[in-house]
Design an enzyme around this catalytic site. Structure first.
Site, PDB file in Angstrom:
ATOM      1  N   LYS A  11       1.055  -0.993  -0.238  1.00  0.00           N
ATOM      2  CA  LYS A  11      -0.301   0.074  -0.403  1.00  0.00           C
ATOM      3  C   LYS A  11       0.391   1.328   0.302  1.00  0.00           C
ATOM      4  O   LYS A  11       1.975   1.253  -0.054  1.00  0.00           O
ATOM      5  CB  LYS A  11      -0.587   0.106   1.091  1.00  0.00           C
ATOM      6  CG  LYS A  11      -1.954  -1.263   1.180  1.00  0.00           C
ATOM      7  CD  LYS A  11      -2.822  -1.000   2.204  1.00  0.00           C
ATOM      8  CE  LYS A  11      -3.990  -2.159   1.609  1.00  0.00           C
ATOM      9  NZ  LYS A  11      -5.120  -2.053   3.038  1.00  0.00           N
ATOM     10  N   TYR A  51     -12.348  -2.225  -3.679  1.00  0.00           N
ATOM     11  CA  TYR A  51     -12.423  -2.137  -2.028  1.00  0.00           C
ATOM     12  C   TYR A  51     -14.450  -1.875  -1.622  1.00  0.00           C
ATOM     13  O   TYR A  51     -14.649  -1.701  -0.800  1.00  0.00           O
ATOM     14  CB  TYR A  51     -12.427  -0.895  -1.175  1.00  0.00           C
ATOM     15  CG  TYR A  51     -10.841  -1.585  -0.846  1.00  0.00           C
ATOM     16  CD1 TYR A  51     -11.060  -2.509  -0.059  1.00  0.00           C
ATOM     17  CD2 TYR A  51      -9.630  -0.947  -1.406  1.00  0.00           C
ATOM     18  CE1 TYR A  51      -9.498  -2.940   0.181  1.00  0.00           C
ATOM     19  CE2 TYR A  51      -8.218  -0.805  -0.595  1.00  0.00           C
ATOM     20  CZ  TYR A  51      -8.308  -2.125   0.252  1.00  0.00           C
ATOM     21  OH  TYR A  51      -6.966  -2.587   0.966  1.00  0.00           O
ATOM     22  N   PHE A  59     -15.314   4.110   6.921  1.00  0.00           N
ATOM     23  CA  PHE A  59     -14.177   4.349   5.531  1.00  0.00           C
ATOM     24  C   PHE A  59     -13.756   4.462   4.885  1.00  0.00           C
ATOM     25  O   PHE A  59     -12.587   4.324   4.115  1.00  0.00           O
ATOM     26  CB  PHE A  59     -13.734   3.557   6.580  1.00  0.00           C
ATOM     27  CG  PHE A  59     -13.556   2.267   6.581  1.00  0.00           C
ATOM     28  CD1 PHE A  59     -12.384   1.444   5.350  1.00  0.00           C
ATOM     29  CD2 PHE A  59     -13.941   1.547   7.323  1.00  0.00           C
ATOM     30  CE1 PHE A  59     -13.353   0.165   5.627  1.00  0.00           C
ATOM     31  CE2 PHE A  59     -14.279   0.011   7.330  1.00  0.00           C
ATOM     32  CZ  PHE A  59     -13.965  -0.568   6.171  1.00  0.00           C
ATOM     33  N   ARG A  87      -2.020 -14.138   4.831  1.00  0.00           N
ATOM     34  CA  ARG A  87      -2.997 -13.378   5.661  1.00  0.00           C
ATOM     35  C   ARG A  87      -1.894 -13.659   7.025  1.00  0.00           C
ATOM     36  O   ARG A  87      -1.950 -12.801   7.691  1.00  0.00           O
ATOM     37  CB  ARG A  87      -4.504 -14.439   5.903  1.00  0.00           C
ATOM     38  CG  ARG A  87      -5.422 -14.333   4.996  1.00  0.00           C
ATOM     39  CD  ARG A  87      -5.917 -12.326   3.845  1.00  0.00           C
ATOM     40  NE  ARG A  87      -6.705 -11.903   5.673  1.00  0.00           N
ATOM     41  CZ  ARG A  87      -7.505 -11.183   5.164  1.00  0.00           C
ATOM     42  NH1 ARG A  87      -7.340 -10.515   4.117  1.00  0.00           N
ATOM     43  NH2 ARG A  87      -8.611 -10.778   6.237  1.00  0.00           N
ATOM     44  N   THR A  93      -5.444  -6.429  10.581  1.00  0.00           N
ATOM     45  CA  THR A  93      -6.135  -5.303  10.102  1.00  0.00           C
ATOM     46  C   THR A  93      -5.710  -4.522  10.756  1.00  0.00           C
ATOM     47  O   THR A  93      -4.991  -3.216   9.807  1.00  0.00           O
ATOM     48  CB  THR A  93      -7.660  -5.340   9.818  1.00  0.00           C
ATOM     49  OG1 THR A  93      -8.215  -6.663   8.771  1.00  0.00           O
ATOM     50  CG2 THR A  93      -7.921  -3.888   8.571  1.00  0.00           C
ATOM     51  N   ARG A 104       2.255  -5.855   9.779  1.00  0.00           N
ATOM     52  CA  ARG A 104       1.502  -4.912   9.724  1.00  0.00           C
ATOM     53  C   ARG A 104       1.990  -4.485  10.988  1.00  0.00           C
ATOM     54  O   ARG A 104       2.240  -3.253  11.316  1.00  0.00           O
ATOM     55  CB  ARG A 104       0.169  -5.112   9.862  1.00  0.00           C
ATOM     56  CG  ARG A 104      -1.015  -5.045   8.072  1.00  0.00           C
ATOM     57  CD  ARG A 104      -1.700  -5.672   8.295  1.00  0.00           C
ATOM     58  NE  ARG A 104      -2.613  -5.277   6.897  1.00  0.00           N
ATOM     59  CZ  ARG A 104      -3.961  -6.122   6.439  1.00  0.00           C
ATOM     60  NH1 ARG A 104      -4.648  -7.124   7.157  1.00  0.00           N
ATOM     61  NH2 ARG A 104      -4.223  -5.531   5.704  1.00  0.00           N
ATOM     62  N   ASN A 114      -2.599   0.029   6.572  1.00  0.00           N
ATOM     63  CA  ASN A 114      -2.092  -0.732   6.651  1.00  0.00           C
ATOM     64  C   ASN A 114      -1.070  -1.773   6.265  1.00  0.00           C
ATOM     65  O   ASN A 114      -0.382  -3.059   6.880  1.00  0.00           O
ATOM     66  CB  ASN A 114      -2.417  -1.999   7.646  1.00  0.00           C
ATOM     67  CG  ASN A 114      -3.572  -1.867   6.447  1.00  0.00           C
ATOM     68  OD1 ASN A 114      -3.701  -2.179   5.312  1.00  0.00           O
ATOM     69  ND2 ASN A 114      -5.058  -2.998   7.559  1.00  0.00           N
ATOM     70  N   HIS A 117      -2.149  -5.331   1.876  1.00  0.00           N
ATOM     71  CA  HIS A 117      -3.876  -6.259   1.433  1.00  0.00           C
ATOM     72  C   HIS A 117      -3.840  -7.824   0.965  1.00  0.00           C
ATOM     73  O   HIS A 117      -2.186  -7.298  -0.043  1.00  0.00           O
ATOM     74  CB  HIS A 117      -4.207  -5.148   0.037  1.00  0.00           C
ATOM     75  CG  HIS A 117      -5.627  -6.177  -0.341  1.00  0.00           C
ATOM     76  ND1 HIS A 117      -6.639  -6.825   0.086  1.00  0.00           N
ATOM     77  CD2 HIS A 117      -5.344  -6.969  -1.766  1.00  0.00           C
ATOM     78  CE1 HIS A 117      -7.688  -7.466  -0.645  1.00  0.00           C
ATOM     79  NE2 HIS A 117      -7.024  -8.038  -0.965  1.00  0.00           N
ATOM     80  N   GLU A 128      -9.297 -10.623  -7.769  1.00  0.00           N
ATOM     81  CA  GLU A 128      -8.723  -9.410  -7.678  1.00  0.00           C
ATOM     82  C   GLU A 128      -7.278  -9.499  -8.542  1.00  0.00           C
ATOM     83  O   GLU A 128      -7.598  -8.644  -9.401  1.00  0.00           O
ATOM     84  CB  GLU A 128      -8.642  -9.578  -6.362  1.00  0.00           C
ATOM     85  CG  GLU A 128      -9.512  -8.893  -4.951  1.00  0.00           C
ATOM     86  CD  GLU A 128      -9.160  -9.212  -4.037  1.00  0.00           C
ATOM     87  OE1 GLU A 128      -7.893  -9.684  -3.255  1.00  0.00           O
ATOM     88  OE2 GLU A 128     -10.159  -8.871  -2.659  1.00  0.00           O
TER      89      GLU A 128
HETATM   90  P1  ATP Z   1      -7.026  -6.408   3.204  1.00  0.00           P
HETATM   91  O1  ATP Z   1      -8.357  -6.053   2.752  1.00  0.00           O
HETATM   92  O2  ATP Z   1      -7.042  -4.468   2.413  1.00  0.00           O
HETATM   93  O3  ATP Z   1      -6.137  -6.671   3.171  1.00  0.00           O
HETATM   94  P2  ATP Z   1      -8.130  -7.100   5.842  1.00  0.00           P
HETATM   95  O4  ATP Z   1      -8.924  -7.448   3.946  1.00  0.00           O
HETATM   96  O5  ATP Z   1      -6.990  -7.210   6.597  1.00  0.00           O
HETATM   97  O6  ATP Z   1      -7.917  -5.715   4.394  1.00  0.00           O
HETATM   98  P3  ATP Z   1     -11.055  -5.106   5.420  1.00  0.00           P
HETATM   99  O7  ATP Z   1     -12.147  -5.191   6.755  1.00  0.00           O
HETATM  100  O8  ATP Z   1     -11.192  -6.156   4.058  1.00  0.00           O
HETATM  101  O9  ATP Z   1      -9.501  -6.030   6.382  1.00  0.00           O
HETATM  102  O10 ATP Z   1     -10.178  -3.555   4.616  1.00  0.00           O
HETATM  103  C1  ATP Z   1      -9.489  -3.371   4.039  1.00  0.00           C
HETATM  104  C2  ATP Z   1      -9.257  -2.472   4.396  1.00  0.00           C
HETATM  105  O11 ATP Z   1      -9.681  -0.753   4.826  1.00  0.00           O
HETATM  106  C3  ATP Z   1      -7.877  -2.072   5.722  1.00  0.00           C
HETATM  107  O12 ATP Z   1      -7.440  -3.180   5.274  1.00  0.00           O
HETATM  108  C4  ATP Z   1      -7.848  -0.977   6.089  1.00  0.00           C
HETATM  109  O13 ATP Z   1      -7.029  -0.460   5.140  1.00  0.00           O
HETATM  110  C5  ATP Z   1      -9.274  -0.610   5.803  1.00  0.00           C
HETATM  111  N1  ATP Z   1     -10.160  -0.550   7.554  1.00  0.00           N
HETATM  112  C6  ATP Z   1     -10.619  -1.378   8.024  1.00  0.00           C
HETATM  113  N2  ATP Z   1     -11.367  -0.232   8.901  1.00  0.00           N
HETATM  114  C7  ATP Z   1     -11.072   0.343   8.846  1.00  0.00           C
HETATM  115  C8  ATP Z   1     -11.631   1.391  10.123  1.00  0.00           C
HETATM  116  N3  ATP Z   1     -12.199   1.366  11.010  1.00  0.00           N
HETATM  117  N4  ATP Z   1     -11.082   2.636   9.566  1.00  0.00           N
HETATM  118  C9  ATP Z   1     -10.011   2.710   8.421  1.00  0.00           C
HETATM  119  N5  ATP Z   1      -9.817   2.308   7.683  1.00  0.00           N
HETATM  120  C10 ATP Z   1      -9.482   0.392   7.617  1.00  0.00           C
HETATM  121 MG    MG Z   2     -10.049  -7.144   2.734  1.00  0.00          MG
END
Ligand code: ATP
Ligand code: MG
Length: 140
Positions: A11, A51, A59, A87, A93, A104, A114, A117, A128
């Site tokens: 990222k 997304y 968010f 993962r 996350t 992370r 973070n 992805h 994806e």
């Molecule tokens: P990713 O999809 O990026 O691999 P993830 O699967 O661990 O991450 P998701 O729940 O899919 O988490 O959220 C996607 C992304 O959105 C997170 O990686 C983070 O960058 C952002 N994100 C998630 N929750 C929040 C939140 N509460 N506030 C701000 N940003 C958030």
């Molecule tokens: Mg995700």
């Protein structure tokens, strides 16, 4: 277990701090092979599509802005159980909840910024990967 592919993004917070190599080393050390990789500036449209599942979340707007705020490195990773393995290497996350030694925990700046992805299922990995790579760009 089967040889599997997953989609990964380094990222903007990580590319900005010159951490592409450090993160790639953690992926490779864990047994993930980088079989496609490209540095791009995501368009707003690409980030919104990517997304889309989070469209109704509070968010979402900030997340799309963040993902387009600088270069990202999109990748295809291959390995045994690659989706789950990646993962685990990334960690939770929220970096405050991530295990020691994870990408992370080691590198993330915040819950949003973070650093990495990783696809959350083999099905989403295929979707994806197809958003960013054609088959001839992936050399397994
Ligand atoms: P990713 O999809 O990026 O691999 P993830 O699967 O661990 O991450 P998701 O729940 O899919 O988490 O959220 C996607 C992304 O959105 C997170 O990686 C983070 O960058 C952002 N994100 C998630 N929750 C929040 C939140 N509460 N506030 C701000 N940003 C958030
Ligand atoms: Mg995700």
């Amino acid at each position: 277990m089967a040889l599997e592919r997953t989609f990964s993004i380094i990222k903007p917070d990580a590319t900005r701090r010159n951490l592409t190599g450090a993160i790639n080393a953690m992926l490779e050390e864990a047994g993930l092979r980088i079989i496609a990789q490209r540095r791009i500036r995501m368009t707003r449209q690409q980030a919104e599509t990517f997304y889309e599942v989070h469209k109704e979340r509070p968010f979402y707007g900030d997340l799309v802005t963040f993902m387009t705020s600088g270069p990202v490195v999109v990748q295809v990773l291959e390995g045994e159980d690659a989706v789950a393995l990646n993962r685990r290497v990334m960690g939770a996350t929220n970096p405050e909840e991530a295990d020691e030694g994870t990408i992370r925990k080691t590198h993330a700046e915040s819950l949003e910024a973070n650093s990495a992805h990783g696809s959350d299922s083999a099905e989403n990995a295929a979707i994806e990967i197809a958003q960013f790579f054609s088959d001839d760009q992936i050399v397994g």
